[in-house]
Design a protein around this motif. Structure first.
Motif, short mmCIF file in Angstrom:
data_model
loop_
_atom_site.label_atom_id
_atom_site.label_comp_id
_atom_site.label_asym_id
_atom_site.label_seq_id
_atom_site.Cartn_x
_atom_site.Cartn_y
_atom_site.Cartn_z
N ALA A 153 0.89 -1.19 0.06
CA ALA A 153 0.05 0.04 -0.12
C ALA A 153 1.01 1.22 0.01
O ALA A 153 1.73 1.13 0.76
N THR A 154 0.46 2.16 -0.80
CA THR A 154 1.42 3.51 -0.79
C THR A 154 0.72 4.56 -1.67
O THR A 154 -0.22 4.25 -2.42
N LYS A 155 1.17 5.62 -1.35
CA LYS A 155 0.69 6.97 -1.98
C LYS A 155 1.73 7.10 -3.22
O LYS A 155 1.53 8.11 -4.03
N PHE A 156 2.94 6.37 -3.30
CA PHE A 156 3.98 6.59 -4.39
C PHE A 156 4.14 5.14 -5.25
O PHE A 156 5.04 4.59 -4.89
N PRO A 157 3.19 4.73 -5.88
CA PRO A 157 3.29 3.54 -6.64
C PRO A 157 4.62 3.45 -7.56
O PRO A 157 5.12 2.37 -7.68
N ASN A 158 5.05 4.71 -8.29
CA ASN A 158 6.30 4.69 -9.10
C ASN A 158 7.55 4.35 -8.25
O ASN A 158 8.19 3.37 -8.91
N ILE A 159 7.57 4.87 -7.11
CA ILE A 159 8.70 4.69 -6.17
C ILE A 159 8.94 3.24 -5.76
O ILE A 159 9.67 2.45 -5.79
#
Lengths: 209, 368
Positions: free
Chosen positions: A113-119
């Motif tokens: 789970a993340t706000k930063f899918p690319n990273i």
């Protein structure tokens, strides 16, 4: 006149202090008002506050010549801009966190789970781990607690929120800090002005270190 | 009178296209016309060369997979043949079909440009750069042309390390003028501080052609450095010298491009509007032995420039009704047009029409 996009919030105010100390002040920004844009003809700068994640968009699209954005935002959105200076402000880290008793046995797809899918994708691609990204917009820490994900990829400052929710950092991905960015076209037409601001801020950042 | 008429009737894009055609024709470039379709396979094999990697593909009636052209250069290379000692100089203005960076949907984009293919020498590179500068000046006076040399960058990086991971990371940092992350990369890969300083000089370089000798004096005398010196000397003496700068943060895919690459900018447009360079690598990949240099100008981006608003749609609005004699209405309208003013004849005033003068013929009308 150089347009400068500042991130709203505490970081933005610290960044403005740095501009002010570098000689690019704009006193009207300190006044209480509903104004959105603050200009100082004498110093040739015009500031405006925008949502931190929007700074790279304003700069890439040329609405701002310069801006200050976190490395996390820059890596996530990968804007086509120059990254001129690490301001050393807003230091934190991007990390993988999970419940204290979680152990990744690598036997199934890891739910992240993340706000930063690319990273997150780039990090797990780099270590060859198969993952399922769950994009969230806030309260990321809730995801592993409620079983929505196995781990989270998020910004960690002090780690207090993690500790209070029985979570812990499992791996550090990269250090984060605020960066001075410039529009590539603006740089061609105002190289001297942008260069002068960058140099003065660089001196201050060195001194503050 | 003719120019005034053109300014009034043509859009900025059309005016630019006509000016570019005239410019390229005067330099002896021949027009290159092509089909809207190309074999899909060509783009699958050369995705990295294109601006985007997606194309609109479809099956032709014979089952062959075709694509709406997303790029012009590949078709020109594919359609030509090597003739030692000869040069093919062509220009084009064509519609191409690519995914828009802003909407993430396919868009029809008008692109103009030129290619010089054959035994390309320094004169050809200089002529191409000159035409790039002249193409930008055909759009507006406030432009900049930035030139880099991929050989200089690859030489400098290969002197420091041969580790592909370092080269990839360092190239990205140089492209972003990002000295701080370059330092981190150098520390991580054990690159010395003197080598880091040398890379930083390239990353920060931004100098006029006349300043090239001073900059180059601190670099090893490589072939790339010598080529830069010779081109810079030619450009320093050109009328465009003050609009041109050398900046080695400008990079490109070394599998396709080599030697000089350049980008053009116009004040008021947030990204580069012109992109070009030497692409011998691409030629080789497509089985050609010749060398090549060229550029493309993205005309769709010119929309971002302010176009002066005339403030009205028509000079004179003639109002008439059934009572007016049509021959009389036509005579009055033609009289206005003969005086050089535009005129439309209508029954009522449209809500959104902006007119300079209203002439109401309805009161003069008589039953036929």
């Amino acid at each position: 006149m150089l347009n400068i996009a500042l991130p709203k919030g505490r970081l933005g105010e610290t960044v403005y202090d740095l501009f002010e100390r570098a000689g690019f002040d704009c006193p009207s920004i300190r006044e209480k008002s509903r104004k959105l844009i603050f200009e100082n003809e004498k110093t040739g700068v015009r500031f405006f506050w925008v949502k931190p994640s929007d700074v790279p968009i304003y700069v890439e699209r040329g609405a701002a010549d310069l801006g200050v954005a976190g490395k996390d935002i820059i890596l996530e959105y990968a804007p086509d801009v120059y990254e001129l200076l690490d301001l050393g402000l807003g230091k934190c880290r991007m990390a993988v966190a999970a419940k204290k008793d979680f152990h990744d046995e690598n036997t199934k797809t890891l739910r992240v789970a993340t706000k930063f899918p690319n990273i997150a994708s780039t990090y797990y691609e780099g270590i060859g781990r198969d993952i399922d990204i769950i994009k969230l917009n806030g309260s990321i820490e809730l995801a592993p607690i409620l079983g929505l994900s196995d781990v989270i990829v998020d910004i960690v400052e002090t780690g207090t929120t993690l500790r209070e929710n029985d979570l812990e950092v499992k791996a550090n991905i990269l250090p984060i800090s605020a960066r001075l960015i410039a529009n590539k076209s603006s740089f061609r037409f105002a190289a001297d002005e942008i260069g002068a601001i960058t140099e003065k801020m660089k001196e201050l950042v060195k001194t503050d270190d | 009178m003719r120019k005034e008429m053109n300014d009034a009737v043509l859009t900025r894009e059309e005016r630019v296209v006509f000016a570019l055609r005239d410019l390229y024709r005067r330099y002896g470039y021949l027009p290159y016309r092509m089909s809207k379709f190309e074999e899909y396979e060509l783009y699958v094999r050369n995705k990295e060369f294109m601006v985007g990697d997606r194309v609109i593909a479809f099956n032709d009636t014979n089952g062959k997979m075709l694509a709406l052209k997303p790029d012009v250069t590949l078709s020109i290379i594919k359609g030509g043949e090597d003739r030692p000692g000869e040069k093919q100089k062509v220009y084009y203005d064509e519609n191409v079909y690519r995914v828009s960076k802003s909407t993430h949907r396919f868009k029809e984009i008008r692109q103009a440009g030129l290619e010089c293919i054959g035994d390309v020498d320094l004169y050809d590179v200089f002529e191409t750069v000159t035409l790039a500068a002249k193409s930008l000046s055909a759009i507006g006076d406030d432009y900049r042309l930035t030139i880099s040399h991929l050989g200089l960058l690859t030489d400098a990086l290969s002197r420091v390390s041969s580790d592909p991971a370092f080269l990839n990371e360092a190239s990205g940092c140089i492209a972003g003028k990002n000295a701080h992350d370059l330092k981190t990369a150098c520390d991580k890969f054990g690159v010395s501080s003197s080598d880091y300083d040398a890379l930083c000089r390239l990353l920060a370089a931004n100098f006029a052609p006349k300043d090239a000798p001073a900059f180059l004096s601190s670099l090893p005398k490589t072939g790339a450095a010598q080529e830069i010196g010779r081109l810079a000397a030619l450009l320093a003496a050109s009328p465009y010298a003050d609009k041109i700068c050398f900046d080695f943060s400008l990079t490109g895919d070394v599998n396709y491009y080599n030697g000089f690459i350049f980008k053009g900018f116009l004040r008021g447009i947030a990204s580069d509007v012109l992109s070009g360079g030497q692409y011998d690598g691409m030629m080789e990949k497509l089985g050609r032995k010749a060398r090549a240099v060229g550029f493309a100008l993205y005309l769709d981006l010119l929309e971002a420039l302010d176009e002066p608003d005339a403030g009205y749609d028509v000079d004179v609005l003639l109002l008439y009704n059934e009572a007016n004699d049509p021959a009389d209405v036509a005579e009055k309208a033609d009289g206005i047009r003969a005086a050089g003013r535009s005129c439309t004849a209508l029954h009522a005033i449209p809500e959104k029409l902006r007119y300079r003068e209203l002439k109401d013929l309805r009161k003069e009308g008589k039953t036929c």
